[in-house]
Design a protein around this motif. Sequence first.
Motif, mmCIF file in Angstrom:
data_model
loop_
_atom_site.group_PDB
_atom_site.id
_atom_site.type_symbol
_atom_site.label_atom_id
_atom_site.label_comp_id
_atom_site.label_asym_id
_atom_site.label_seq_id
_atom_site.Cartn_x
_atom_site.Cartn_y
_atom_site.Cartn_z
ATOM 1 N N PHE A 380 0.873 -1.173 0.000
ATOM 2 C CA PHE A 380 0.000 0.000 0.000
ATOM 3 C C PHE A 380 0.909 1.221 0.000
ATOM 4 C CE2 PHE A 380 -2.422 -3.242 2.442
ATOM 5 C CZ PHE A 380 -3.542 -3.342 1.618
ATOM 6 N N VAL A 381 1.034 1.881 -1.159
ATOM 7 C CA VAL A 381 1.881 3.076 -1.230
ATOM 8 C C VAL A 381 1.027 4.269 -0.829
ATOM 9 C CG1 VAL A 381 3.136 4.606 -2.794
ATOM 10 C CG2 VAL A 381 3.447 2.123 -2.958
ATOM 11 N N HIS A 382 1.464 4.971 0.228
ATOM 12 C CA HIS A 382 0.706 6.137 0.688
ATOM 13 C C HIS A 382 1.320 7.438 0.172
ATOM 14 C CE1 HIS A 382 -1.253 3.230 3.129
ATOM 15 N NE2 HIS A 382 -0.355 3.188 4.108
ATOM 16 N N GLN A 383 2.645 7.584 0.346
ATOM 17 C CA GLN A 383 3.250 8.874 0.010
ATOM 18 C C GLN A 383 4.698 8.711 -0.453
ATOM 19 O OE1 GLN A 383 1.832 12.992 1.463
ATOM 20 N NE2 GLN A 383 2.967 12.042 3.129
ATOM 21 N N VAL A 384 4.873 8.342 -1.718
ATOM 22 C CA VAL A 384 6.202 8.265 -2.331
ATOM 23 C C VAL A 384 6.209 9.304 -3.451
ATOM 24 C CG1 VAL A 384 7.820 6.827 -3.634
ATOM 25 C CG2 VAL A 384 6.452 5.803 -1.785
ATOM 26 N N ASP A 385 7.277 10.141 -3.476
ATOM 27 C CA ASP A 385 7.337 11.210 -4.485
ATOM 28 C C ASP A 385 7.215 10.615 -5.887
ATOM 29 O OD1 ASP A 385 7.774 12.829 -2.362
ATOM 30 O OD2 ASP A 385 9.930 13.083 -2.701
#
Length: 549
Positions: A380-385
Amino acid sequence: MTDDQVKSDVEQVLHYHEQTKHHFHQPARSLGYMDWSTQPDPFRFYKGCPLIRLPLLATDPKVAHGGLFLRGSLPARAFILENIAGMIELSLGLSAWKTIPGSTWSLRMNPSSGNLHPTESYWILPGGQGYPGGVYHYSPFLHSLELRAELADTVAQIWREHFGTCGFLVAVSSIFWREAWKYGERAFRYCHHDVGHALAALRFAANLMGWSVHLLHGISDRDLDRMLGIDRTDWVAGERDEADLLCWVCPGTEQPNLAELPDGLIEVFDRVTFQGRPETLSGERHPWPIIDTVAQACRKNRPETGMAAWREDPPTILPGSPWSAAQLIRRRRSAVAFDRRSSRMSREHFYGCLQACLPRRDQAPFDAGLGEARVHLFIFVHQVDDMQPGLYALVRNPDHLDDVQKSTWSQFLWNRLDDALPLYLLETGDRRDEARVISCNQEIAGDGVFSLGMVARYRDSLENCPHRYKHLFWETGMIGQVLYLQAEAYGLRGTGIGCFFDDPMHDACGFRDNRYQDLYHFTVGYPIEDERLTTKPAYYHLEKLQQGL
Ligand SMILES: Cc1cc2nc3c(=O)[nH]c(=O)nc-3n(C[C@H](O)[C@H](O)[C@H](O)COP(=O)(O)O)c2cc1C
């Protein structure tokens, strides 16, 4: 061992796994409260064993972050006590003491579910300057070795001849009761996550000495009991050590002969005397019979041969870190809360975390040789640039890709994002709430940069091999250890998550039967420190003991 017996052992394992799932409507069975009166001692001591105090490292090996992973990049140090002590300190030693008013506890280089530390280690060393060859138990509290049995020099000699390299042996075992005290029936799973973390910790620390670690599959659990004296120890009922694994440690540039161990190598241990009595860990113990049953079903009754090799892809260059390898090992901690706003990561660092999770030739920790990769990551990717939030998959074994795709929701996109990394976008969208709920409603799974489930190819892996149930958990623990150190390397923090709702995670991915099972979760983010805690150095208590305070 008949085919019927093996079948029935596999059934027991499948049953244990089903019975110890957490469901929304019903958690796995445990006491449901902490019985402080029976809390087990996290430190094992053998009464009546001569003690060898180990030196602490005067200076840490000057190795950059990448040196954790690259096998054979450093010249091998001599196999003397000072260097062996260094490997022990950086893998299974204490890392700090923490205090809040009314409570003090120690932390270690290796993490453990609930900080209960069921994992013990035994070191079978050739003799050296002023100490005999023997089977030693490591006491992390005293940073000392307890001599359980002395071995003649000829024993080390025949082991060296068998492997064709110099080196020594290290074994890992578990005390199930330490975990079962808090977690009840699910504890067997947690013990084996912890074994995986410990194995990876040993492998990383060995690299810093220029050594490598090789799992020895060619030994049965019964023979390992003989070598460690487990079959001849006067155990307190319910507090026995259960042998897990044995490794050969040798120079990183050499390839030992890993063929089956000839009987003569093990027989010598039958003739030595094991001294020392394990001290009691708890006043009383609550029985959890299903753990005894699954442990028995998972015993490896025959040496394993012909293990499929890890993949032959060459090691990868990971994005660097301002911290050295040893600093990262010492800094590693579990986060208890994340700051949502500061929890972000560059795409380069995110890829660096995932690259380090792939099995590669000559790259720690997976070069320790557990067999083919069976565990994949659903992230679950929440906040990767520069990445859309959503659900992604890292398929660690390309041979499984087709089957994993067919076994998950048909609407998944399976867009590969990078030629060098088998990472696939499955679905976009904010999954913070879902990630939190699935991880037993723990906020850390939703507040960080990403969290993930480690999904194993399950039923096929166990066919005719019930002991592989443990290997699957070891593999997940090793991945967890990689993520802990990589999170630190890039200025963030990780936490292993053993508490999750199994089947809701399967639903999120589309897995419908037990061909794949979710075995462990992990989360990474920017930590919120607990200001109430004060920290003391790892071995300050030994100075106090020496001064008689
Ligand atoms: C297998 C495993 C499962 C864990 N499960 C959880 C969890 O569900 N929730 C949590 O907050 N921490 C979890 N932890 C983190 C432990 O509580 C932590 O490792 C322990 O308190 C020791 O602290 P340290 O990692 O900072 O040394 C887990 C750790 C491991 C190794």
